[in-house]
Design a protein around this motif. Sequence first.
Motif, PDB file in Angstrom:
ATOM      1  N   MET A 165      -8.936  14.132   3.230  1.00  0.00           N
ATOM      2  CA  MET A 165      -9.781  14.242   2.172  1.00  0.00           C
ATOM      3  C   MET A 165     -10.689  15.382   1.926  1.00  0.00           C
ATOM      4  SD  MET A 165     -11.324  10.208   2.189  1.00  0.00           S
ATOM      5  CE  MET A 165     -12.763  10.234   1.062  1.00  0.00           C
ATOM      6  N   ALA A 166     -11.050  15.715   3.159  1.00  0.00           N
ATOM      7  CA  ALA A 166     -11.579  17.422   3.189  1.00  0.00           C
ATOM      8  C   ALA A 166     -10.844  18.515   2.654  1.00  0.00           C
ATOM      9  CB  ALA A 166     -11.979  17.399   4.447  1.00  0.00           C
ATOM     10  N   ALA A 167      -9.637  18.346   2.961  1.00  0.00           N
ATOM     11  CA  ALA A 167      -8.474  19.256   2.496  1.00  0.00           C
ATOM     12  C   ALA A 167      -8.533  19.226   0.856  1.00  0.00           C
ATOM     13  CB  ALA A 167      -6.961  18.981   3.146  1.00  0.00           C
ATOM     14  N   GLY A 168      -8.213  17.809   0.449  1.00  0.00           N
ATOM     15  CA  GLY A 168      -8.657  18.122  -1.114  1.00  0.00           C
ATOM     16  C   GLY A 168      -9.749  18.365  -1.745  1.00  0.00           C
ATOM     17  N   GLY A 169     -10.768  18.120  -1.192  1.00  0.00           N
ATOM     18  CA  GLY A 169     -12.172  18.476  -1.414  1.00  0.00           C
ATOM     19  C   GLY A 169     -12.536  19.933  -1.663  1.00  0.00           C
TER      20      GLY A 169
ATOM     21  N   GLN B 162       0.796  -1.194  -0.003  1.00  0.00           N
ATOM     22  CA  GLN B 162      -0.015  -0.186   0.111  1.00  0.00           C
ATOM     23  C   GLN B 162       0.968   1.288   0.104  1.00  0.00           C
ATOM     24  OE1 GLN B 162      -3.178  -0.020   2.892  1.00  0.00           O
ATOM     25  NE2 GLN B 162      -3.421   2.198   2.823  1.00  0.00           N
ATOM     26  N   HIS B 163       1.945   1.157   0.520  1.00  0.00           N
ATOM     27  CA  HIS B 163       2.806   2.217   0.818  1.00  0.00           C
ATOM     28  C   HIS B 163       3.591   2.707  -0.426  1.00  0.00           C
ATOM     29  CE1 HIS B 163       3.094   1.795   5.570  1.00  0.00           C
ATOM     30  NE2 HIS B 163       2.093   2.509   4.970  1.00  0.00           N
ATOM     31  N   THR B 164       3.853   1.424  -0.998  1.00  0.00           N
ATOM     32  CA  THR B 164       4.510   1.710  -2.396  1.00  0.00           C
ATOM     33  C   THR B 164       3.895   2.071  -3.640  1.00  0.00           C
ATOM     34  OG1 THR B 164       5.947  -0.057  -1.756  1.00  0.00           O
ATOM     35  CG2 THR B 164       6.141   0.541  -4.122  1.00  0.00           C
TER      36      THR B 164
ATOM     37  N   GLY C 118      -5.695  10.744   1.289  1.00  0.00           N
ATOM     38  CA  GLY C 118      -6.441  10.456   2.424  1.00  0.00           C
ATOM     39  C   GLY C 118      -7.485   9.145   2.655  1.00  0.00           C
ATOM     40  N   TYR C 119      -8.059   8.670   1.252  1.00  0.00           N
ATOM     41  CA  TYR C 119      -8.850   7.884   1.209  1.00  0.00           C
ATOM     42  C   TYR C 119      -7.858   6.383   1.684  1.00  0.00           C
ATOM     43  CZ  TYR C 119     -10.405   3.571  -1.170  1.00  0.00           C
ATOM     44  OH  TYR C 119     -10.935   2.194  -1.460  1.00  0.00           O
ATOM     45  N   ALA C 120      -6.695   6.211   1.018  1.00  0.00           N
ATOM     46  CA  ALA C 120      -5.905   5.081   1.327  1.00  0.00           C
ATOM     47  C   ALA C 120      -5.409   5.099   2.948  1.00  0.00           C
ATOM     48  CB  ALA C 120      -4.435   5.256   0.588  1.00  0.00           C
ATOM     49  N   MET C 121      -5.308   6.067   3.491  1.00  0.00           N
ATOM     50  CA  MET C 121      -4.862   6.259   4.904  1.00  0.00           C
ATOM     51  C   MET C 121      -6.358   5.737   6.071  1.00  0.00           C
ATOM     52  SD  MET C 121      -1.692   6.677   4.939  1.00  0.00           S
ATOM     53  CE  MET C 121      -1.630   6.538   6.529  1.00  0.00           C
ATOM     54  N   SER C 122      -7.341   6.258   5.342  1.00  0.00           N
ATOM     55  CA  SER C 122      -8.653   5.961   6.266  1.00  0.00           C
ATOM     56  C   SER C 122      -8.836   4.543   6.007  1.00  0.00           C
ATOM     57  CB  SER C 122      -9.732   6.777   5.639  1.00  0.00           C
ATOM     58  OG  SER C 122     -10.052   6.349   4.347  1.00  0.00           O
TER      59      SER C 122
END
Length: 505
Positions: free
Chosen positions: A312-316, A247-249, A287-291
């Motif tokens: 995700m809110a920051a990007g939105g 996931q990190h890579t 944000g989606y990946a970390m959530s």
Amino acid sequence: MWINPLDPRGMLTALLLIAPVSAHGGHDNIPEGAAISEDPIDSTLWAHIILMGFAFGIIFPLGMVLGIVRSRWHVPLQIVGTVIAVVAYFLGHAHKGRQFSKNIHASFANSLMLMMVVQIVLGFYLKLHLSKGIHGRIRRYIVAAHGVMGKAMPLVSWIQMVFGGITSMGFCRDDHLGQCLAHFIMGSAFIAYGILLTILLLVGQFWLRRTGRSQEFFDSLVIAAWGCVNTFTEHRWGQPWVHNDLQHTTMGIVWWCAGLLGIWLSRSRDGRPKRNLIPAIVIILTGYAMSAHPQHLPISTMVHTIFGYTLMAAGGTRIIEISFVLRDRSTVSSDGLDPNSFQYLTPFLLYASGFLFMGATEEQMHLLHEAEITHVSYVLILYSIAFILFLFVNVLLHVYAVHAWPESTKASRSRSDEDEDVGRGPSRSKVQRSQASLPRPTVNGHARSHSDAQRIRDAEAYELQGLISDEEEDDKLNGDERHSMAPRKVEDEETSPLVGKGSST
């Protein structure tokens, strides 16, 4: 030998003497294999923490800003910060209570104090105003070194404060080191990103316009570079894939792929800078990946989820800002002095995301789990810290702006009055109509030509000659004012470094 603390030479001598002091001893109470003893933090160590945080976290950054604007308060404030830092340094070696094994905070402290000493020596040299002979040839280099070190001090201080928090709890050792580095480096990067966006929003629009690049060009460039690093460092190549390596890579891969696209889209066909949404989309994907990041403890899962949602809110909010608030322009107003209130959301959410990620390491989550602290209380505390830091950054930028462009405070008041007048329709006076016609971006982002703006300013200056108030007339007679406020406002805005000569892009 007795040293007079009021003598600058004596102060420098004392500082040079304390720089090489090694970390205090007394490690007998530390259990074998442990990083800290089981003793509580005593009042002396708490005083060290508070005073160091006050000196390096508040006084020195404020003094740096005052130095940039050539304020007479720069030197006194830096002297006060130095005295506090020296006292706190000795308190850090005089405490009892909790003891610590050899650690990076104690080692880095000497480097930080040495950096402070060098900065003071350079500042003292510059205050002597030596300009003859060799001094005249090296002075500009001393000025440059003093400025670079002063601006680097907040960053170095932040690193040392993070080291201090880690050391005080005995975290980030052995198998925990890797994930600790990931959380603190990435969390600090999100906070730094938020600070840079705040700077660009409030005082950096002229610099951005001068570069001929859009903001997304620099964002995408950093995202691509960071993605390349993550692609080849998150997994030990040649070893089995374990835990969240994949996931990190893959997150690093999507960063550099999207970053390259963002760089390409940051210019239009004719070479003009152009806004795009790629950095915002990367933030949302991260944000989606970390959530959805799998965790061992329920509280860790919840904190990571809130972190992901915040990111995700920051990007939105950034997508909404670029597409609907700015309509692909760089700023709302042509001079960049009056940002829309919605524009503050994206940088603040990045601050909050950074603190949430820094506070979500395995050891921190285990400590909260053992103490039965809910994720709600913890998240509220981290958001509170984000609010305080966002406030402090805004205060520093305000101090800079009002000193660098003192006319902007008057101009902003006049501009708000004009904006109210614009909505009054046919009842507006001739003067109000001319004020509303000042060069500013229209709905499609274009501004009036330079010749049109000049004619409007000339007409406005002629019309407002008879509208000067009695108070302004008195100031004029006293020599404080040579022109009426409205023409002066326009003249100041045109000569202000924040105002470009062309239309906003």
